[in-house]
Design a protein around this motif. Structure first.
Motif, mmCIF file in Angstrom:
data_model
loop_
_atom_site.group_PDB
_atom_site.id
_atom_site.type_symbol
_atom_site.label_atom_id
_atom_site.label_comp_id
_atom_site.label_asym_id
_atom_site.label_seq_id
_atom_site.Cartn_x
_atom_site.Cartn_y
_atom_site.Cartn_z
ATOM 1 N N GLY A 301 38.623 31.236 41.668
ATOM 2 C CA GLY A 301 39.868 31.569 42.291
ATOM 3 C C GLY A 301 39.365 33.048 42.431
ATOM 4 N N LEU A 320 39.717 29.375 50.137
ATOM 5 C CA LEU A 320 40.365 29.391 48.858
ATOM 6 C C LEU A 320 41.287 28.327 48.419
ATOM 7 C CD1 LEU A 320 41.151 33.288 48.811
ATOM 8 C CD2 LEU A 320 39.326 32.177 47.399
ATOM 9 N N SER A 327 44.510 31.716 43.703
ATOM 10 C CA SER A 327 43.954 33.063 44.391
ATOM 11 C C SER A 327 45.083 33.631 45.144
ATOM 12 C CB SER A 327 42.813 32.528 45.442
ATOM 13 O OG SER A 327 41.849 31.999 44.880
#
Length: 424
Positions: A301, A320, A327
């Motif tokens: 992350g 992500l 994140s």
């Protein structure tokens, strides 16, 4: 690419091992066309992007009096010539055309009507129109601050000093700076607020210098004196932002991708991808042949402030979703005024596929969650098509809506994406 309603993004099987060449930079191509039109002699623009936005720019310049012709080496752009009468400019959904050409219309003697797709009427342009009025432009927009609007050219403008709020788009500032050499006294711009995408401002200043102008900058004050521009030959760099899905692919699929022709030095914001993928654990090498990225298929992350590189947000948000920890993306509130409200679109579409993605005041919060098949709507936004392709690397059955819209920056994207996963 043939028109189709959706495209099933392919899933990565074995580790990637591919070399990709992306087309020329849209940002550089359209700036080069504008500066060529303002030059005293014809300019050969080599390796330009050939896409809808670039064609719209050439067509707009032709209406303003700067014709062009395709040659074996690129596009030869002829200088603007005086003309009268009324013409219409089709903007499509091209931000660079909507923002860069009004100042050129103000410098001519034609009455120029501007309009485009429904989406362009929602994209911000009011601060630029306000600045052009302050510099003496005869402009009628019925108070909308958006297309459609009309500019009645008076054969030239003196220029001078003007305040500009460019917080919604750095293109407002670039528009004034690109045209400034043709104003009889040049133009001085004092920014009010902070303009996003500092790299694009640096790009504009660098290209002005290459064409013979002498821009000056003192923090938020920009001055471009009058100048006779001239550059016989200009070569466009590959579009590094368009390379984003290919650069991040090894982080999800594992293996190696080589991006041919990646420049060693550039003002393009997409160059930040090198730092991004390195931070996420990839091995990165840049040499004379281009950029090489090797990934393991796993990523942590992360928290990224993308204020200066906002156009990368859709691809990075998709990436992500597969991180092993939460994140966050910040600094990109201005994306609400791009081809679509990109933050709302990403939160909606990623969540619809099972993701845990929510909007913040200036970005997105992404928590790992299993994704599943479904339709990924793209809102006529080329960067969302690329984000959908990235999702498909790990998730079978991602149906990317209206893939042809990627023709805005990369008409051959779908074919190149399949070649990435099956080089043979």
């Amino acid at each position: 690419m043939p028109e189709q309603n959706s495209w099933t993004a392919p899933v990565a099987g074995d580790k990637i091992d591919a070399t990709i060449r992306v087309p020329g930079s849209k940002s550089i191509t359209n700036r080069a066309y504008v500066l060529a039109a303002l030059s005293a002699e014809p300019t050969l623009v080599r390796d330009p992007l050939d896409s809808r936005d670039a064609r719209l720019m050439l067509a707009a310049l032709a209406e303003l009096g700067a014709t062009s012709e395709h040659t074996a080496d690129g596009v030869l752009v002829h200088p603007l010539t005086p003309g009268e009468g009324e013409v219409s400019i089709a903007l499509g959904n091209a931000g660079t055309v909507a923002r860069f050409t009004p100042a050129l219309a103000a410098l001519g003697a034609r009455t120029v009507h501007f309009d485009g797709d429904a989406a362009i009427r929602r994209r911000p342009v009011a601060p630029l129109l306000t600045a052009l009025r302050a510099l003496g432009t005869d402009l009628d927009d019925d108070g909308r601050g958006a297309p459609p609007f009309t500019i009645r050219g008076s054969g030239g403008l003196p220029g001078g000093e003007v305040e500009l709020d460019s917080s919604a788009s750095s293109q407002f500032l670039s528009a004034l700076l690109l045209a400034a050499p043709a104003f009889s006294s040049g133009v001085t711009v004092r920014l009010v607020g902070t303009a996003p995408s500092e790299p694009h401002i640096a790009m504009t200043l660098d290209m002005l210098r290459r064409f013979g102008a002498a821009p000056e900058r003192d923090r938020d004050r920009f001055h471009v004196p009058p100048a006779s521009l001239s550059l016989a030959d200009y070569t466009v760099e590959p579009d590094l932002s368009t390379a984003a899905p290919f650069v991040v692919a090894p982080l999800l699929a594992g293996g190696t991708v080589r991006i041919a022709g990646w420049p060693r030095e550039t003002t393009q914001p997409g160059d930040w991808l090198r730092s991004l993928v390195r931070e996420l654990g990839a091995e990165v090498t840049l040499d004379d042949s281009g950029l090489t990225v090797t990934g393991t298929g796993r990523l942590p992350g992360a928290r990224f402030d993308l204020h200066e590189v906002g156009e990368l947000t859709p691809v990075i948000a998709a990436l992500l979703c597969f991180a092993d920890a939460p994140s966050e993306i910040s600094g990109v509130a201005h994306l609400r005024g791009h081809e679509t409200d990109r933050l709302a679109a990403l939160a909606t579409e990623l969540t619809a596929l099972g993701g845990d993605v929510s909007e913040t005041e200036d970005g997105l919060r992404i928590t790992p969650a299993p994704l599943h098949a479904g339709v990924f709507h793209t809102y006529d936004d080329h960067r969302l098509v690329m984000a959908g392709a990235v999702l498909g690397l790990r998730v079978a059955g991602v149906e990317v809506e209206n893939p042809a819209t990627v023709g805005k920056t990369f008409p051959g994207f779908v074919e190149a994406w399949h070649a990435l996963l099956d080089p043979a």
